[in-house]
Design an enzyme around this catalytic site. Structure first.
Site, PDB file in Angstrom:
ATOM      1  N   LYS A 195       5.672 -70.185 -64.267  1.00  0.00           N
ATOM      2  CA  LYS A 195       5.127 -69.081 -65.057  1.00  0.00           C
ATOM      3  C   LYS A 195       6.311 -68.313 -65.626  1.00  0.00           C
ATOM      4  O   LYS A 195       7.015 -67.602 -64.925  1.00  0.00           O
ATOM      5  CB  LYS A 195       4.253 -68.186 -64.172  1.00  0.00           C
ATOM      6  CG  LYS A 195       3.275 -67.291 -64.946  1.00  0.00           C
ATOM      7  CD  LYS A 195       3.924 -66.096 -65.611  1.00  0.00           C
ATOM      8  CE  LYS A 195       4.384 -65.059 -64.598  1.00  0.00           C
ATOM      9  NZ  LYS A 195       5.009 -63.876 -65.302  1.00  0.00           N
ATOM     10  N   GLY A 247      11.653 -61.490 -57.703  1.00  0.00           N
ATOM     11  CA  GLY A 247      11.311 -60.320 -58.505  1.00  0.00           C
ATOM     12  C   GLY A 247      11.325 -59.069 -57.653  1.00  0.00           C
ATOM     13  O   GLY A 247      12.013 -58.992 -56.632  1.00  0.00           O
ATOM     14  N   SER A 248      10.557 -58.091 -58.061  1.00  0.00           N
ATOM     15  CA  SER A 248      10.563 -56.801 -57.383  1.00  0.00           C
ATOM     16  C   SER A 248       9.868 -56.881 -56.032  1.00  0.00           C
ATOM     17  O   SER A 248       8.978 -57.704 -55.809  1.00  0.00           O
ATOM     18  CB  SER A 248       9.864 -55.750 -58.246  1.00  0.00           C
ATOM     19  OG  SER A 248       8.461 -55.969 -58.262  1.00  0.00           O
ATOM     20  N   THR A 249      10.264 -55.983 -55.141  1.00  0.00           N
ATOM     21  CA  THR A 249       9.644 -55.934 -53.825  1.00  0.00           C
ATOM     22  C   THR A 249       8.175 -55.565 -53.931  1.00  0.00           C
ATOM     23  O   THR A 249       7.335 -56.107 -53.197  1.00  0.00           O
ATOM     24  CB  THR A 249      10.395 -54.927 -52.935  1.00  0.00           C
ATOM     25  OG1 THR A 249      11.736 -55.399 -52.745  1.00  0.00           O
ATOM     26  CG2 THR A 249       9.735 -54.773 -51.575  1.00  0.00           C
ATOM     27  N   GLY A 252       6.349 -58.591 -54.942  1.00  0.00           N
ATOM     28  CA  GLY A 252       6.433 -59.542 -53.842  1.00  0.00           C
ATOM     29  C   GLY A 252       5.430 -59.258 -52.751  1.00  0.00           C
ATOM     30  O   GLY A 252       4.838 -60.175 -52.163  1.00  0.00           O
ATOM     31  N   GLU A 269      12.161 -63.833 -52.835  1.00  0.00           N
ATOM     32  CA  GLU A 269      13.513 -63.278 -52.971  1.00  0.00           C
ATOM     33  C   GLU A 269      13.352 -62.016 -53.795  1.00  0.00           C
ATOM     34  O   GLU A 269      13.040 -62.067 -54.983  1.00  0.00           O
ATOM     35  CB  GLU A 269      14.445 -64.292 -53.637  1.00  0.00           C
ATOM     36  CG  GLU A 269      15.916 -63.916 -53.517  1.00  0.00           C
ATOM     37  CD  GLU A 269      16.435 -63.193 -54.737  1.00  0.00           C
ATOM     38  OE1 GLU A 269      16.543 -61.951 -54.664  1.00  0.00           O
ATOM     39  OE2 GLU A 269      16.741 -63.848 -55.740  1.00  0.00           O
ATOM     40  N   CYS A 303      20.092 -58.656 -58.855  1.00  0.00           N
ATOM     41  CA  CYS A 303      19.645 -58.223 -57.529  1.00  0.00           C
ATOM     42  C   CYS A 303      20.792 -58.054 -56.545  1.00  0.00           C
ATOM     43  O   CYS A 303      20.700 -57.228 -55.632  1.00  0.00           O
ATOM     44  CB  CYS A 303      18.614 -59.205 -56.977  1.00  0.00           C
ATOM     45  SG  CYS A 303      19.213 -60.909 -56.845  1.00  0.00           S
ATOM     46  N   GLU A 402      16.365 -49.169 -55.668  1.00  0.00           N
ATOM     47  CA  GLU A 402      17.035 -50.087 -56.590  1.00  0.00           C
ATOM     48  C   GLU A 402      16.872 -49.579 -58.020  1.00  0.00           C
ATOM     49  O   GLU A 402      15.758 -49.511 -58.534  1.00  0.00           O
ATOM     50  CB  GLU A 402      16.452 -51.498 -56.450  1.00  0.00           C
ATOM     51  CG  GLU A 402      17.192 -52.532 -57.269  1.00  0.00           C
ATOM     52  CD  GLU A 402      16.659 -53.942 -57.061  1.00  0.00           C
ATOM     53  OE1 GLU A 402      17.463 -54.886 -57.088  1.00  0.00           O
ATOM     54  OE2 GLU A 402      15.433 -54.094 -56.866  1.00  0.00           O
TER      55      GLU A 402
END
Length: 503
Positions: A195, A247-249, A252, A269, A303, A402
């Site tokens: 994707k 990607g972002s937490t 995730g 990750e 990251c 972040e």
């Protein structure tokens, strides 16, 4: 930046010539180029100029389902999962060779789509083929089956491909991160649905074109472009056996919940707030030379950026002055210029987000030593000045969240124990670094850092070494044999000793 310069930047990449209508307007499903079923289009905006450069059609849930069905059929009935490791290795090598011929294009895409300076893109895009080559080698040597003696006979432990894998890589480093995921998934024998994000829609389609050129069986590699709705539909699709997401937490966590509902295997990750610990014996010039490129690479939109810098209190003033001078001297401007060190951030939204964090740092009492605002002198696009805060304390927002922009926070410590405590005082644990003249001392301190990756006197990622995070920086690892294992399932088949055979 005048109109002539803006025109120069915007015309540095001609999508019609360099990509062609097939990649610009199609998805790749079941070995064929297909028109998207979705009709929603979004504009791709140049970060360097703030102007539209392309229209991107987003995939619908029907497009996602079509891609998953193709991958499912290729896995259940096609040859790919049943090929031996060496057979898959040979195809991976052919795919890597095809991609290698497109590395200049993929590097230019990175600059065109999201403003990565060409010197940065040229350095990191080859990660894609390095990962493909590494996993080709691993596929040819890995024992996908082994014998183990049992009381009644023996067991054959078979490492089976996990199945159909959904691969979702972020806009900031699409090609290198796909290298980790795609190389391991294909080496394991999985079929995949990629994707691609709206911000960097074409990288994965170029790779799909390479897969077709290399002769990858139909349905093994499928690509759709989609937004968060398409991504959510993909990870919840019953045809998906494995999800690999970077990607972002926040996203995730949503993916982890969706995967838990069906017990779908998942690797995540996620974000980072990495600490660089400068020990009291570190040589200043050498430390700055190694540290500066990784505190705000690609304008901090990576990251593993070392965004928290921990320095001994007695050396704080000297370090702050030296570091500020280097950061303030970085060349900001046109990402197509090979001398540019700081380009734009990826979007207007990203610029506004970073500026909000900078204002928060000011309001919470951090001391601004350079930067702190937009950078109109760099261009008409989404430029933020390289920014350094000193006097940062661990309770401040800029020390905890972040930012994903060119912002570094310097924090002082009194002894090594406090430095370790500050480094670990974070919800994240993705990367980190130690700077010292004594490598064994550096190793000893690194062992105490709760982070998936810690480097001494620099920063490196290598194909044969696992990458991933502790805490809210993710689950699982990519890279190395560990990355291959993330796309495998172990099956134990017990067999008795044959009749008449010695026991």
């Amino acid at each position: 930046m005048g109109d002539n310069m803006a025109d120069s930047v915007s015309s540095a990449f001609d999508a019609d010539i360099e990509l062609g209508s097939r990649i610009l307007s199609s998805f790749h499903v079941d070995g064929r180029w297909v028109r998207p079923d979705g009709e929603q289009a979004v504009e791709l905006i140049s970060p360097a100029t703030g102007r539209p450069i392309a229209a991107v059609v987003l995939g619908s849930t029907t497009d996602v389902d079509r891609a998953v069905h193709a991958a499912r059929r290729a896995f259940d009935t096609g040859p790919w999962p049943r090929w031996s490791g060496p057979e898959r290795a040979r195809m991976l090598s052919r795919l890597s060779a095809a991609i290698a011929s497109r590395l200049p294009l993929l590097s230019r895409l990175w600059t065109w789509e999201v403003g990565a300076p060409v010197r940065f893109a040229d350095l990191f895009v080859p990660t894609l083929t390095a990962m493909m080559d590494y996993y080709a080698g691993l596929a040819s040597t890995t024992a996908f089956e082994e014998l183990r003696a049992t009381r009644a006979g023996h067991a054959r432990v078979v490492r089976q491909p996990a199945g159909v894998a959904a691969l979702i890589a972020p806009w900031n480093a699409q090609s290198p991160i796909l290298g980790y995921k795609l190389g391991a998934a294909l080496a394991a024998g999985c079929t995949v649905v990629i994707k691609a994000p709206p911000e960097t829609p074409f990288d994965a389609l170029v790779i799909a074109d390479c897969a077709q050129e290399a002769g990858l069986p139909p349905g093994v590699l499928n690509v759709v472009v989609g937004d968060a709705v398409a991504g959510a539909h993909l990870v919840s699709n019953a045809g998906i056996d494995k999800v690999s997401f970077t990607g972002s937490t926040a996203t995730g966590k949503l993916i982890a919940k969706a995967c838990a509902d069906r017990m779908t295997r998942v690797t995540l990750e996620l974000g980072g707030k990495s600490a660089a610990v400068v020990l009291d014996d570190a040589e200043l010039d050498a430390t700055l030379a190694a540290l500066v490129p990784f505190t705000m690479p690609f304008s901090g939109q990576i990251c593993f950026a070392q965004t928290r810098i921990l320095v001994p209190r007695r050396l704080e003033q000297k370090f702050v002055e030296a570091y500020t001078a280097v950061i303030g001297g970085l060349q900001c401007g046109d990402p197509w210029d090979g001398a540019t060190q700081i380009g734009p951030v990826a979007s207007r939204r990203q610029r506004d987000r970073v500026l909000k964090y900078i204002e928060t740092g000011r309001s919470e009492g951090a001391r601004l030593t350079t930067g702190g605002g937009v950078a109109p002198e760099c261009g008409e696009g989404f430029y933020v000045q390289p920014t350094v805060f000193a006097g940062v304390t661990p309770d401040m927002t800029i020390a905890r969240e972040e930012i994903f922009g060119p912002v570094a926070a310097i924090m002082a410590y009194d002894d090594v124990d406090q430095a370790v405590g500050l480094a670990n005082d974070s919800d994240f644990g993705l990367s980190g670094s130690i700077f010292t003249r004594d490598l064994e001392r550096g190793y000893s301190v690194a062992r105490r850092i709760r982070s998936g990756n810690v480097c001494v006197n620099g920063l490196e990622v290598a194909p044969n070494v696992p990458f991933g995070g502790f805490k809210q920086s993710g689950i699982g690892r990519e890279g190395g044999p560990e990355g291959l294992g993330a796309f495998l399932e172990e099956q134990a088949i017990y067999l008795p000793t044959p009749l008449g055979a010695p026991s």
